[in-house]
Scaffold this motif. Structure first.
Motif, mmCIF file in Angstrom:
data_model
loop_
_atom_site.group_PDB
_atom_site.id
_atom_site.type_symbol
_atom_site.label_atom_id
_atom_site.label_comp_id
_atom_site.label_asym_id
_atom_site.label_seq_id
_atom_site.Cartn_x
_atom_site.Cartn_y
_atom_site.Cartn_z
ATOM 1 N N PHE A 95 56.337 16.436 0.531
ATOM 2 C CA PHE A 95 56.888 17.745 0.128
ATOM 3 C C PHE A 95 56.140 18.270 -1.095
ATOM 4 C CE2 PHE A 95 61.184 19.032 1.947
ATOM 5 C CZ PHE A 95 61.094 18.234 3.077
ATOM 6 N N LEU A 96 55.960 17.396 -2.070
ATOM 7 C CA LEU A 96 55.325 17.794 -3.327
ATOM 8 C C LEU A 96 53.864 18.188 -3.101
ATOM 9 C CD1 LEU A 96 55.808 18.025 -6.374
ATOM 10 C CD2 LEU A 96 55.267 15.595 -6.588
ATOM 11 N N THR A 97 53.200 17.485 -2.191
ATOM 12 C CA THR A 97 51.777 17.724 -1.956
ATOM 13 C C THR A 97 51.518 18.974 -1.118
ATOM 14 O OG1 THR A 97 51.470 15.320 -1.907
ATOM 15 C CG2 THR A 97 49.640 16.663 -1.097
ATOM 16 N N PHE A 98 52.295 19.142 -0.051
ATOM 17 C CA PHE A 98 51.919 20.137 0.951
ATOM 18 C C PHE A 98 52.666 21.466 0.885
ATOM 19 C CE2 PHE A 98 51.124 15.970 3.162
ATOM 20 C CZ PHE A 98 49.756 15.999 2.957
ATOM 21 N N ALA A 111 55.988 30.966 0.952
ATOM 22 C CA ALA A 111 56.726 31.101 2.213
ATOM 23 C C ALA A 111 57.690 29.923 2.380
ATOM 24 C CB ALA A 111 55.744 31.145 3.378
ATOM 25 N N PRO A 112 58.798 30.150 3.073
ATOM 26 C CA PRO A 112 59.797 29.084 3.183
ATOM 27 C C PRO A 112 59.373 27.949 4.108
ATOM 28 C CG PRO A 112 60.457 30.971 4.511
ATOM 29 C CD PRO A 112 59.222 31.391 3.756
ATOM 30 N N VAL A 113 59.691 26.742 3.688
ATOM 31 C CA VAL A 113 59.542 25.583 4.570
ATOM 32 C C VAL A 113 60.698 25.630 5.565
ATOM 33 C CG1 VAL A 113 59.680 23.055 4.624
ATOM 34 C CG2 VAL A 113 58.332 24.201 2.858
ATOM 35 N N PRO A 142 60.780 26.981 -1.707
ATOM 36 C CA PRO A 142 61.672 27.814 -0.884
ATOM 37 C C PRO A 142 61.798 27.225 0.522
ATOM 38 C CG PRO A 142 59.549 28.922 -1.226
ATOM 39 C CD PRO A 142 59.520 27.669 -2.054
ATOM 40 N N PHE A 143 62.989 27.307 1.098
ATOM 41 C CA PHE A 143 63.157 26.759 2.451
ATOM 42 C C PHE A 143 64.178 27.582 3.225
ATOM 43 C CE2 PHE A 143 66.412 24.698 -0.100
ATOM 44 C CZ PHE A 143 67.524 24.650 0.735
ATOM 45 N N GLU A 144 64.113 27.437 4.548
ATOM 46 C CA GLU A 144 65.066 28.108 5.407
ATOM 47 C C GLU A 144 65.525 27.134 6.465
ATOM 48 O OE1 GLU A 144 63.433 32.369 5.792
ATOM 49 O OE2 GLU A 144 64.478 31.956 7.688
ATOM 50 N N ASN A 195 55.438 30.508 7.683
ATOM 51 C CA ASN A 195 56.250 29.527 6.955
ATOM 52 C C ASN A 195 55.364 28.753 5.987
ATOM 53 O OD1 ASN A 195 55.257 26.887 8.220
ATOM 54 N ND2 ASN A 195 55.739 28.123 10.026
ATOM 55 N N GLY A 196 56.015 28.021 5.087
ATOM 56 C CA GLY A 196 55.264 27.234 4.111
ATOM 57 C C GLY A 196 55.145 25.771 4.508
ATOM 58 N N GLY A 197 55.619 25.438 5.708
ATOM 59 C CA GLY A 197 55.592 24.062 6.184
ATOM 60 C C GLY A 197 56.743 23.835 7.141
ATOM 61 N N ILE A 198 56.659 22.769 7.926
ATOM 62 C CA ILE A 198 57.694 22.480 8.920
ATOM 63 C C ILE A 198 58.040 20.995 8.877
ATOM 64 C CG2 ILE A 198 58.087 22.320 11.436
ATOM 65 C CD1 ILE A 198 56.547 24.939 11.699
#
Ligand SMILES: *Cc1c(COP(=O)(O)O)cnc(C)c1O
Length: 365
Positions: free
Chosen positions: A106-109, A114-116, A136-138, A157-160
């Motif tokens: 989480f910290l790295t990527f 944009a929300p994860v 940020p997350f959704e 999104n900022g990641g999944i």
């Protein structure tokens, strides 16, 4: 100094408490004192002890070596994990449980605005990490059948993060890797994490995707299927580049996370492959048998591919059953959260433990 003195306002500026990192922590399942009459089915631990290789390795631990720092990359354990999966040795990141691996990931990527994205019903630690790191997350709702709608993840999104099989539902999304690949193909600009804490009990692994896409991380643990929750070993598998970025962050926080004993004993776990397969198969057959018994008592269950059963009773509220079980010394997990507050999550224990559970439920229903 009198800085903390409430009467001396001129010296005391804003309270130190205004500037702390406030978080709502993850609440792990209760760990009651180990007693003979307690049945602990609330944190998805394995019901059987670690295999014979572990017992042997434990006896030959060398106390003198504890003077020395451990290997910063948890070698030779990381390489042994890589070899066991048929991936390169630079493709594995080993951590203190998969919680450690996920937290570093989480910290790295996850650093964009944009929300994860992750499901509304899933491992509740995800939103805690997002919170503590100010990411940020959704939460994306599961459908009525508690399944992930993969098209919901085809957007900016900022990641999944996808747990598969999912917790606490137990559901595995597909037997076909193309379901997972679809999510990755539609998200070339973010890192996709598959949390496979339960995959050894069933379900399809996304592991082959790590050699095809450099933005996929597959995370696994020794805590559930390998009977090793107490030793804290987890690992992530990805492209060399992805893993290197994670190591850069890890080495910016704490170089020596895995202790020597955990590295040695972790190696011995991998030598117990036969025992691993046999005991996992036993848990799976206990799961299926217990499900049938629970259904005959009026429970509805999901199609669990894990070492737990997610169920609700047709008439009796879960909160009440949970409390009555607890009074009886049978600990299961209950989540007082929207959409799942009428479910219990019951870890699959030994046949004997599950028999006692079902007998007690039969006596109160
Ligand atoms: C148990 C669990 C973990 C964490 O396990 P560790 O003991 O930290 O390896 C991670 N993800 C899910 C979905 C879990 O259920």
């Amino acid at each position: 100094m009198r800085n903390g003195d409430p009467d001396n306002k001129s010296l005391s500026g804003p309270s130190w408490e205004e500037n702390i990192r406030r978080v709502v922590p993850y609440v792990p399942g209760e760990q009651p004192p180990v007693k003979d009459n307690i049945i602990k089915l609330n944190t998805n631990e394995f019901p059987y002890p670690p295999g014979p290789g572990v017992q042997k390795a434990l006896q030959s631990l060398d106390a003198d070596k504890l003077r020395l720092y451990p290997h910063p990359d948890a070698e030779p354990l990381s390489s042994a994990i890589a070899d066991s999966l048929g991936v390169g040795r630079d493709q594995v990141f080993t951590g203190v449980g998969s919680d450690d691996v996920l937290s570093i990931a989480f910290l790295t990527f996850f650093n964009s605005g944009a929300p994860v994205l992750f499901p509304d019903i899933t491992y509740s630690f995800y939103e805690v990490w997002a919170d503590v790191y100010r990411i940020p997350f959704e939460k994306v709702p599961l459908d009525e059948g508690l399944h992930i709608v993969k098209e919901d993840y085809f957007r900016e999104n900022g990641g999944i993060v996808i747990a598969n099989p999912n917790a606490p539902t137990g559901i595995s999304e597909s037997e076909d890797i193309s379901w997972f690949e679809d999510i990755v193909r539609n998200n070339p600009s973010s890192v996709v994490i598959f949390d496979e804490a339960y995959v050894d009990f069933g379900g399809c692994s996304a592991l082959p995707l790590v050699n095809k896409y450099d933005n996929v991380l597959v995370v696994r643990t020794f805590s559930k299927s390998r009977a090793f929750a107490g030793m804290r070993i987890g690992f992530g598998v990805g492209s060399e580049k992805l893993i290197r970025y994670m190591k850069d962050v890890k080495f910016s926080i704490n170089s020596y996370t895995m202790n020597r004993a955990a590295i040695e004993l972790g190696l011995s776990v991998l030598s117990d492959e036969d025992y691993f397969r046999k005991t996992v198969a036993r848990v799976v057959s206990t799961r299926e048998r217990t499900k049938k018994e629970l259904e005959s008592l009026g429970f509805e269950t999901t199609d669990s591919k894990t070492n737990f059963i997610f169920c609700r009773h047709k008439t009796v509220p879960a909160a009440r059953l949970y409390e009555e079980l607890r009074q009886e010394g049978i600990y299961v997990r209950y989540f007082n959260r929207p959409r799942i507050d009428n479910y219990m999550r019951i870890t699959v224990g030994t046949d004997e433990e599950m028999e006692r559970l079902c007998q007690f439920l039969g006596s109160i229903l």
